[in-house]
Design a protein around this motif. Sequence first.
Motif, mmCIF file in Angstrom:
data_model
loop_
_atom_site.group_PDB
_atom_site.id
_atom_site.type_symbol
_atom_site.label_atom_id
_atom_site.label_comp_id
_atom_site.label_asym_id
_atom_site.label_seq_id
_atom_site.Cartn_x
_atom_site.Cartn_y
_atom_site.Cartn_z
ATOM 1 N N UNK A 1 43.367 -95.053 -25.777
ATOM 2 C CA UNK A 1 43.244 -94.469 -27.108
ATOM 3 C C UNK A 1 42.913 -92.989 -27.052
ATOM 4 N N UNK A 2 43.432 -92.261 -28.041
ATOM 5 C CA UNK A 2 43.013 -90.882 -28.319
ATOM 6 C C UNK A 2 42.654 -90.847 -29.793
ATOM 7 N N UNK A 3 41.383 -90.599 -30.115
ATOM 8 C CA UNK A 3 40.884 -90.655 -31.476
ATOM 9 C C UNK A 3 40.445 -89.277 -31.949
ATOM 10 N N UNK A 4 40.469 -89.072 -33.258
ATOM 11 C CA UNK A 4 40.073 -87.783 -33.827
ATOM 12 C C UNK A 4 38.567 -87.732 -34.045
ATOM 13 N N UNK A 5 37.999 -86.569 -33.824
ATOM 14 C CA UNK A 5 36.563 -86.384 -34.051
ATOM 15 C C UNK A 5 36.233 -86.469 -35.537
ATOM 16 N N UNK A 6 37.160 -86.042 -36.380
ATOM 17 C CA UNK A 6 36.927 -86.096 -37.826
ATOM 18 C C UNK A 6 36.755 -87.524 -38.309
ATOM 19 N N UNK A 7 37.542 -88.443 -37.769
ATOM 20 C CA UNK A 7 37.438 -89.837 -38.180
ATOM 21 C C UNK A 7 36.333 -90.596 -37.486
ATOM 22 N N UNK A 8 35.727 -89.996 -36.446
ATOM 23 C CA UNK A 8 34.674 -90.669 -35.677
ATOM 24 C C UNK A 8 33.561 -89.665 -35.374
ATOM 25 N N UNK A 9 32.819 -89.274 -36.404
ATOM 26 C CA UNK A 9 31.818 -88.214 -36.236
ATOM 27 C C UNK A 9 30.658 -88.575 -35.315
ATOM 28 N N UNK A 10 30.459 -89.875 -35.055
ATOM 29 C CA UNK A 10 29.347 -90.275 -34.175
ATOM 30 C C UNK A 10 29.717 -90.168 -32.697
ATOM 31 N N UNK A 11 30.995 -89.916 -32.399
ATOM 32 C CA UNK A 11 31.439 -89.819 -31.012
ATOM 33 C C UNK A 11 31.488 -88.358 -30.570
ATOM 34 N N UNK A 12 31.526 -88.159 -29.259
ATOM 35 C CA UNK A 12 31.568 -86.803 -28.702
ATOM 36 C C UNK A 12 33.009 -86.373 -28.475
ATOM 37 N N UNK A 13 33.417 -85.304 -29.135
ATOM 38 C CA UNK A 13 34.760 -84.781 -28.896
ATOM 39 C C UNK A 13 34.821 -84.138 -27.515
ATOM 40 N N UNK A 14 36.041 -83.980 -27.007
ATOM 41 C CA UNK A 14 36.265 -83.397 -25.688
ATOM 42 C C UNK A 14 35.624 -84.243 -24.577
ATOM 43 N N UNK A 15 35.566 -85.543 -24.812
ATOM 44 C CA UNK A 15 35.002 -86.474 -23.843
ATOM 45 C C UNK A 15 35.977 -87.644 -23.646
ATOM 46 N N UNK A 16 35.873 -88.290 -22.494
ATOM 47 C CA UNK A 16 36.640 -89.498 -22.200
ATOM 48 C C UNK A 16 35.660 -90.626 -21.907
ATOM 49 N N UNK A 17 35.687 -91.669 -22.725
ATOM 50 C CA UNK A 17 34.845 -92.850 -22.540
ATOM 51 C C UNK A 17 35.608 -93.834 -21.641
ATOM 52 N N UNK A 18 34.998 -94.274 -20.560
ATOM 53 C CA UNK A 18 35.732 -95.095 -19.605
ATOM 54 C C UNK A 18 34.935 -96.322 -19.184
ATOM 55 N N UNK A 19 35.679 -97.363 -18.813
ATOM 56 C CA UNK A 19 35.110 -98.547 -18.174
ATOM 57 C C UNK A 19 35.899 -98.836 -16.905
#
Length: 531
Positions: free
Chosen positions: A456-474
């Motif tokens: 996924x690539x998500x917008x910071x505007x639609x997900x204000x609680x997440x950190x932009x310019x970051x990659x969340x990985x498992x």
Amino acid sequence: MATCTGAVMLSSVCGVVAVQLKDMCSVFFTILPKLLCLPVSFLLKKFQIGEHFHPPVMELEIATETLPELPQDVLMTIFATLEIPDLVRAGSVCSSWHWAYTCLCNLGKYKVSQTPCLLYTSESAGENVACLYSLAENRSYKITLPEPPIRSRSLIGSSNGWLITADERSELHLVNPITGEQISLPPVITIEHVKPIFGDSGNINKYELSYHTADECGWTSLHAPNNLREHLYFKAFVFPDPSTGSYIVVLIHKPFFQLSFARAADDKWTWLPHGTLYCDCLYKDGLLYALKSVGEIDAFDLTGSTVTMRVVIGSLRQFIYESMYIIQAPWGDLLQVWRTVDCRGVQTVDVPGGEDEGGDAPEGEDEDEDILEWEDEDEDDDVLEWEDEVDDVLEGEDEVSDVLEGEDEDDDDGTGNWDAGTLKIKVYKVDMEAKELMEINSLPCHMLFIGRNNSLCLSAEGHPKLNSNHAYFTDDMDQITTQVNNYTRDIGVWDMETSSTKDIVSQIWSNWPCPTWITPNLMKLNLAFSK
């Protein structure tokens, strides 16, 4: 107009002036308990009970009799802005709110761009309980899932709110952890490379796995039903299929990371014999885009009676050990993401008998020490070694075949020193015209989610609680996620600006099955798969 009306009416009820829809989530669950003369924790506990999220809760009917009633269209407008955990809790308040919640779900009008959660299990929670860690709220919820126990399954993938799991008979199931819906996928024996071996009683007591491609004949290996999943499945996806109004499931599987798919109502898997070494997929406009480990992207047209394939972009590199992902960016571009993982003690070539069946791994070693050791290694030598081994495997050399033909791979009891850690993540834009990649150094308004989930690539505007310019990985390294139960999972957030890794939260999960990202979804599938 309806949005403005909804905001004003909610303000009059709650005594709040000029409340914006984006803030209503916090308003609902800060003000509502006070209106109902309940502790703030009451509604939270409603969501945390060990049952599915969807049952109505009517205990609050008496308490809400004095609450001013909002029109249903206003409630639905408000509810449509909520994250699913808040939406489910709102639907449990009273019959009026539950009706609005039910209508919203049936119409599919709830907030589409939900924030991904980390799905994991915990030994203390129980065998049938999954936990969702909400990045938006920094808290966990518990969900009871249908049989068989989630802690006995392998998680093969997650996409569009559904888990793809393999049970102890190596059979695949779709599970929606929010609604509790479960669907059985076509039997494992309908996969091209799997043949059942029956015992005297007529039951299947082993499976024969054939290591062949469309161009090469291979050897075979034998597996007990509970162990086949470790040597067969790599990654799976659930994609909306507009042509049928339902869904299509795509499977990347061994040998050699080939593709098969099944539509709703199919009773068997359809093999795509066009290539090997696939590592990620996305589905758009009837086309399945499949990424290979060499950077090649193939497009499969699944809409006709005969599947056709064309190469969108050819091989871009030699086959090495990065994990790779293909992502449709919100602005329209196609992205490739390359993730370098320092993985020690893992034999990464897909050769029967070469995979570790071994015991528990030690806790993860010092990450800084791993990075220093990595820098001293000669990457070119690794690449050449990879190529030699893969060429030998794909050619089906007699020496290998003679040793492994018909052997029971499950007898392997080797052990390994397992350790893995993400060292680097790079993002590239796919230039479709030039047939090349262009590196992207930052994503200032977006963030990535990669692992066993659909990328996924998500917008910071639609997900204000997440950190932009970051990659969340498992974790998604093949042998580690499917065969190793007890080692510290490679889960975190990559900061693209500082090129460093951060923890999401201190470890709250059990290591089996391997945790994965999932985007909550309340939509049910229209058609089940035939058996």
